[in-house]
Scaffold this active site. Structure first.
Site, mmCIF file in Angstrom:
data_model
loop_
_atom_site.group_PDB
_atom_site.id
_atom_site.type_symbol
_atom_site.label_atom_id
_atom_site.label_comp_id
_atom_site.label_asym_id
_atom_site.label_seq_id
_atom_site.Cartn_x
_atom_site.Cartn_y
_atom_site.Cartn_z
ATOM 1 N N ASP A 168 63.371 47.593 52.184
ATOM 2 C CA ASP A 168 64.757 47.565 52.627
ATOM 3 C C ASP A 168 65.604 47.279 51.385
ATOM 4 O OD1 ASP A 168 67.117 47.496 54.103
ATOM 5 O OD2 ASP A 168 66.253 46.318 55.727
ATOM 6 N N TRP A 169 66.906 47.445 51.500
ATOM 7 C CA TRP A 169 67.773 47.389 50.322
ATOM 8 C C TRP A 169 67.783 45.990 49.698
ATOM 9 C CZ3 TRP A 169 66.802 51.818 51.762
ATOM 10 C CH2 TRP A 169 67.381 52.955 51.220
#
Ligand SMILES: *[C@@H]1O[C@H](CO)[C@@H](O)[C@H](O)[C@H]1NC(C)=O
Ligand SMILES: *[C@@H]1O[C@H](CO)[C@@H](O)[C@H](O)[C@H]1NC(C)=O
Ligand SMILES: *[C@@H]1O[C@H](CO)[C@@H](O)[C@H](O)[C@H]1NC(C)=O
Ligand SMILES: *[C@@H]1O[C@H](CO)[C@@H](O)[C@H](O)[C@H]1NC(C)=O
Ligand SMILES: *[C@@H]1O[C@H](CO)[C@@H](O)[C@H](O)[C@H]1NC(C)=O
Length: 870
Positions: free
Chosen positions: A278-279
């Site tokens: 995920d970011w």
């Protein structure tokens, strides 16, 4: 996925405080699992792996590491932009949110949210919604769609992002996910199933230099039977990519949890695609690669101010291969996985390049918005990708509408009914339908929650628009307080519009930081009071609820004038007409609840409450085990306000003439798994340092993340690599590929698990006087001799009829697989049928608390008029 609008000061450089793990509760362990299994061993991917490996064997070190990470946050048009390998024909890959449509662009469709799609219980619509979403992503030139979401599963009723997924049950969630994946990938777009795993609340999810992300402490059986179930089905359907959550499991961050990525995902589930972070969820370089992470997004380090443009990978990955810390074998596998997904979707054949820019709505703008001095260029081409997708969007929004209550047949309304409409939710946000970035406000008609899972509306057909389009006889009071001038008449029907919202953690709306911390499960904006006030003055009241999840209705539900209650969930852009078709009876409502509605928040176990601030790593221990949502209510014998699966129609249905046929004979454990097939082989020698050197006269963009190294740095790393120095590999590290666990064998696990054990049919008859669609829900009850603690009933399959005219019947086919009758045996580490010749109850009916048809697996017979098991 997160968007950080401020590049600097998101965090400060400091020591490695987070490396120190806090103790998790006794008994929870994050065991090592090495090495990362090679991809390519299932037959269905072999052709794509063949193409990918032909390319990888010709790629340089810097080309390979370039594909495994993003070029930096806001350093390209999409929310994630990988590096390219143009010499071998591979462009930068564009990754973009989100699950209900293309985020941050124009001329797109704002589809109904996942929870709405789940409420249709319609497999065909779930698939067609996926196809339409895929077409829009492809049309915008996006390679990788960041959806669907099946985690959070919906364990916590207050959890902020449950609405992005399909409902609080692993099987409903699994069908929502896999049918979306099949639809999306049919268009050539790589789908991303997220977030692995047990990412059940928004607050405290991320690691920062002060605090580790929340640890979801989950026992093995609960993981397999609940949270992993939809991931297994998604992998089985061939999903190209999986996104790892921010949180930890058993104390170890998902993004570097080898047991999770190498063991469970790649070996047991046989996942053949690539795992992305995920970011900014990646918190280490070497460790995350060894643990099985294949792609870092958006490429930057999470613990250095983003303005500097630093990475754990890219140039550091290159260095780590040269100095021998990451075996080149691991990089080859990661690159091959990424390219195999690319070839599997046919993206080497005329795939469009990005024609939009998630960072600006202007036609011309900076090509690298986060670079200090960025060249400008055309960034938005305003390509219209909507086609006729409004049709499926409207169908899903309509068929999701869930009628909970309809006394005196108040609904449907007659076309001439005198209507008084209350509530600001009935009309568009007066400030503009896209006035809040990422829909980070609750103003006007609530069509979706907030955060990276939102999209801009091309238009919003509000309930008031719908009334206007029908020339309905209505008066609208655009207020959330009861107006004094509504002149109630006994002939009026009042319709009250109310909402409950939630979203992603990086935006706080009305005191709710993603999760519903301050609103709780109550309606927003004075909703309870408004309904009560309207109900005091009007004899016929309809309540329409736009909500992200469960709400409390006790303040008004039983008032005599509150005759009808409808959940329209989160309808997206087609809120108005979809609702009108139901209110005025063009169609009968056919949605069913994708979660349980409680009477009180005390109905839930304490363990599914939100975890608040804790010193050190927040610990969230899943002590309720399998008992979430209806499984808990049934076990604790608590009558909910409305049960999971409940939903009324304007007509009535009977379920009859069921049959059950044994298909595959069962054994306590499934037949032995097939062995892994061949995987690509490459040289394991460390590549020459020259493959990492910056090319001469290379025009570097400031802050861009590159995979090259300066000559002296590359040479120095290679010198370490050629020495006998040993990198301090993690405990349990090994380089020897394993045969894989007994529960594996194909995508999704041992293929025998998915064999049909029993075919079940049921005849559904419309016994009322109007046309409508019914949903047959199939729940399994374990045999009474089974000593394994198992929920009383568990959903295992469902089917929806087509529109049945009054008196008409349809026979639906359902099935029960071997896995459906198994439990995860933590000792055997396999799916086991506890009583092979026991009499499983296969219950079929219209809701989890309305099951009167029982088929027995031992007797192979079915009987009606049975007492519902719950
Ligand atoms: C978490 O700990 C439990 C209990 O030891 C274990 O059974 C389970 O496999 C662990 N899960 C992960 C993902 O490490
Ligand atoms: C790739 O293939 C070309 C042509 O066969 C060859 O000249 C080149 O050395 C190869 N590069 C690598 C990195 O293997
Ligand atoms: C990595 O990708 C970037 C962006 O496309 C490109 O400028 C650079 O040349 C690529 N590096 C290699 C080694 O191909
Ligand atoms: C190799 O490089 C990586 C990335 O900079 C570093 O973390 C690692 O410690 C290095 N290994 C050795 C043996 O120097
Ligand atoms: C209410 O409806 C009745 C029957 O349709 C009609 O006779 C009467 O005039 C209506 N009253 C009002 C106040 O509109």
């Amino acid at each position: 996925m997160v968007a950080l609008l401020v590049l600097c000061c998101a965090s400060v450089v400091a020591g490695a405080a987070i490396q120190q793990r806090d103790p998790v509760p006794a008994g929870y362990v994050a065991a090592p699992y090495y090495p990362a299994p090679h991809g390519g061993w299932t037959a269905d991917w072999s052709e794509s792996y063949r193409k990918a490996s032909a390319l990888v064997s010709n790629m340089t070190l810097a080309e390979k590491t370039n594909l495994t990470a993003g070029t930096g946050i806001f350093m390209g048009r999409c929310v994630g932009n990988s590096g390219s390998a143009l010499r071998v024909g591979i462009p930068q890959l564009c990754l973009q949110d989100g699950p209900l449509g293309v985020r941050n662009t124009d001329h797109n469709t704002a589809f109904p949210a996942g929870i709405t799609a789940g409420a249709t219980w319609d497999k065909d619509q779930l698939y067609r919604r996926g196809v339409a979403i895929g077409e829009e992503f492809r049309g915008k030139g996006i390679n990788v769609h960041l959806g669907p979401s099946v985690g959070p599963l919906g364990r916590k009723p207050r959890g902020g992002r449950n609405w992005e997924g399909f409902g609080s049950d692993p099987v409903l969630q699994a069908f929502g996910g896999l049918l979306s994946i099949e639809g999306i990938q049919s268009t050539g777009v790589i789908a991303t199933l997220k977030h692995l795993i047990a990412n059940e609340q928004e607050q405290y999810r991320m690691y920062n230099i002060i605090k580790p992300g929340i640890s979801s402490n989950v026992d093995d059986r609960t993981l397999h039977e609940l949270y992993l179930w939809p991931f297994a089905e998604g992998v089985r359907s061939g999903v190209g990519s999986i996104m790892i959550g921010y949180n930890a499991v058993n104390g170890s961050a998902c993004s570097q949890n080898s047991y999770l990525m190498n063991g469970i995902l790649k070996d047991e589930l046989g996942f053949q695609g690539f795992v992305m972070s995920d970011w900014l969820a990646q918190i280490s370089g070497v460790a995350s690669a060894l643990a099985g992470l294949d792609m870092s997004m958006p490429g930057d380090r999470h613990d250095v101010p983003l303005v500097f443009g630093t990475s754990y990978w890219m140039y550091e990955y290159t260095r780590s291969v040269l100095n021998g810390s990451i075996p080149v074998d691991r990089l080859n596998d990661a690159t091959t996985r990424i390219l195999a997904a690319y070839f599997k979707m046919g993206q080497d054949q005329d795939y469009p390049r990005p024609n939009f820019d998630a960072n600006t709505q202007d036609a011309v703008g900076p090509l690298y918005p986060a670079a200090l001095f960025s060249p400008e260029g055309v960034v938005n081409e305003f390509v219209d990708v909507q086609a006729d997708h409004a049709v499926i969007a409207r169908e899903v929004a309509r068929d999701a509408i869930t009628l909970l209550k309809n006394e005196d047949d108040l609904l449907p309304l007659t076309s001439s009914a005198s209507l008084k409409i209350f509530g600001t939710d009935a009309e568009k946000n007066p400030d503009g339908i896209n006035s809040c970035a990422d829909q980070g406000c609750n103003k006007g008609t609530l069509g979706m929650g907030w955060g990276s899972g939102s999209a801009r509306y091309p238009y919003l057909n509000s309930p008031i628009d719908g009334l206007k389009d029908r020339s309905a006889n209505y008066q609208f009071f655009n207020t959330d307080s009861f107006p004094s001038n509504s002149n109630p008449s006994p002939n009026d029907t009042a319709i009250v519009f109310v909402t409950a919202d939630s979203g992603e953690n990086y935006i706080t709306v009305e005191g709710n930081p993603g999760d519903r911390t301050s609103s709780g499960l109550n309606l927003w904006h004075n909703g309870d009071r408004l309904i009560r006030d309207v109900a005091a003055k009007y004899a016929n009241v309809v309540v329409v609820v736009h909500t992200v999840g469960p709400i409390l209705m006790e303040e008004w539900h039983d008032l005599p004038s509150v005759k009808a209650v409808l959940f329209a969930h989160l309808p997206g852009q087609e809120a108005g007409d979809s609702l009108m078709q139901v209110l005025f009876g063009d169609v009968s409502p056919s949605g069913h609840l994708p979660y349980t509605l409680p009477k009180s928040e005390d109905d839930y176990p304490d363990s599914v409450g939100l975890r608040g601030y804790q010193i050190g790593q927040p610990q969230d221990t899943f002590t309720e085990g399998l008992y979430i949502d209806y499984k808990h209510f049934n076990k604790a014998n608590i009558t909910p306000r409305y049960a999971f699966g409940h939903g009324l129609s304007y007509t009535t249905f009977s379920f009859s003439d069921a049959t059950i046929v044994a298909v595959t004979p069962l054994t306590a454990t499934p037949p032995t798994r097939p062995a892994k097939g061949e995987t690509p082989t490459y040289s394991t020698a460390i590549p020459p340092a020259s493959e990492a050197y910056w090319p001469e006269n290379f025009d570097r963009i400031w802050r861009y993340l590159y995979s090259f190294l300066e000559k002296d740095e590359a040479d120095a790393a290679a010198e370490i690599g050629s020495s006998t120095a040993e990198y301090p590999y993690p405990e349990g590290y090994s380089n020897v590929q394993k045969p894989g666990p007994p529960a594996g064998g194909a995508q999704g696990g041992n293929p025998a698990l998915f064999e049909t054990a029993f075919d079940v049919t049921v005849t559904v008859t419309n016994t009322g006087s109007r046309a409508g669609k019914a949903v047959a829900q199939l729940y399994v009850q374990f045999p009474s001799e089974s000593t394994v603690d198992t929920p009383i009933i568990q959903l295992r399959d469902f089917e929806k009829t087509s529109t049945l005219e009054a008196g008409a019947s349809q026979t639906l086919k359902l099935r029960v697989t071997r896995k459906d009758l198994s439990i995860w045996d933590v000792v055997a580490q396999n799916w086991v049928i506890p009583v092979v010749d026991g009499d499983y109850g296969i219950w079929v009916g219209g809701a989890s608390d309305n099951l009167h048809l029982r088929c027995g697996t031992a007797t192979s017979s079915c009987a009606g008029d049975q007492t519902s098991p719950v």
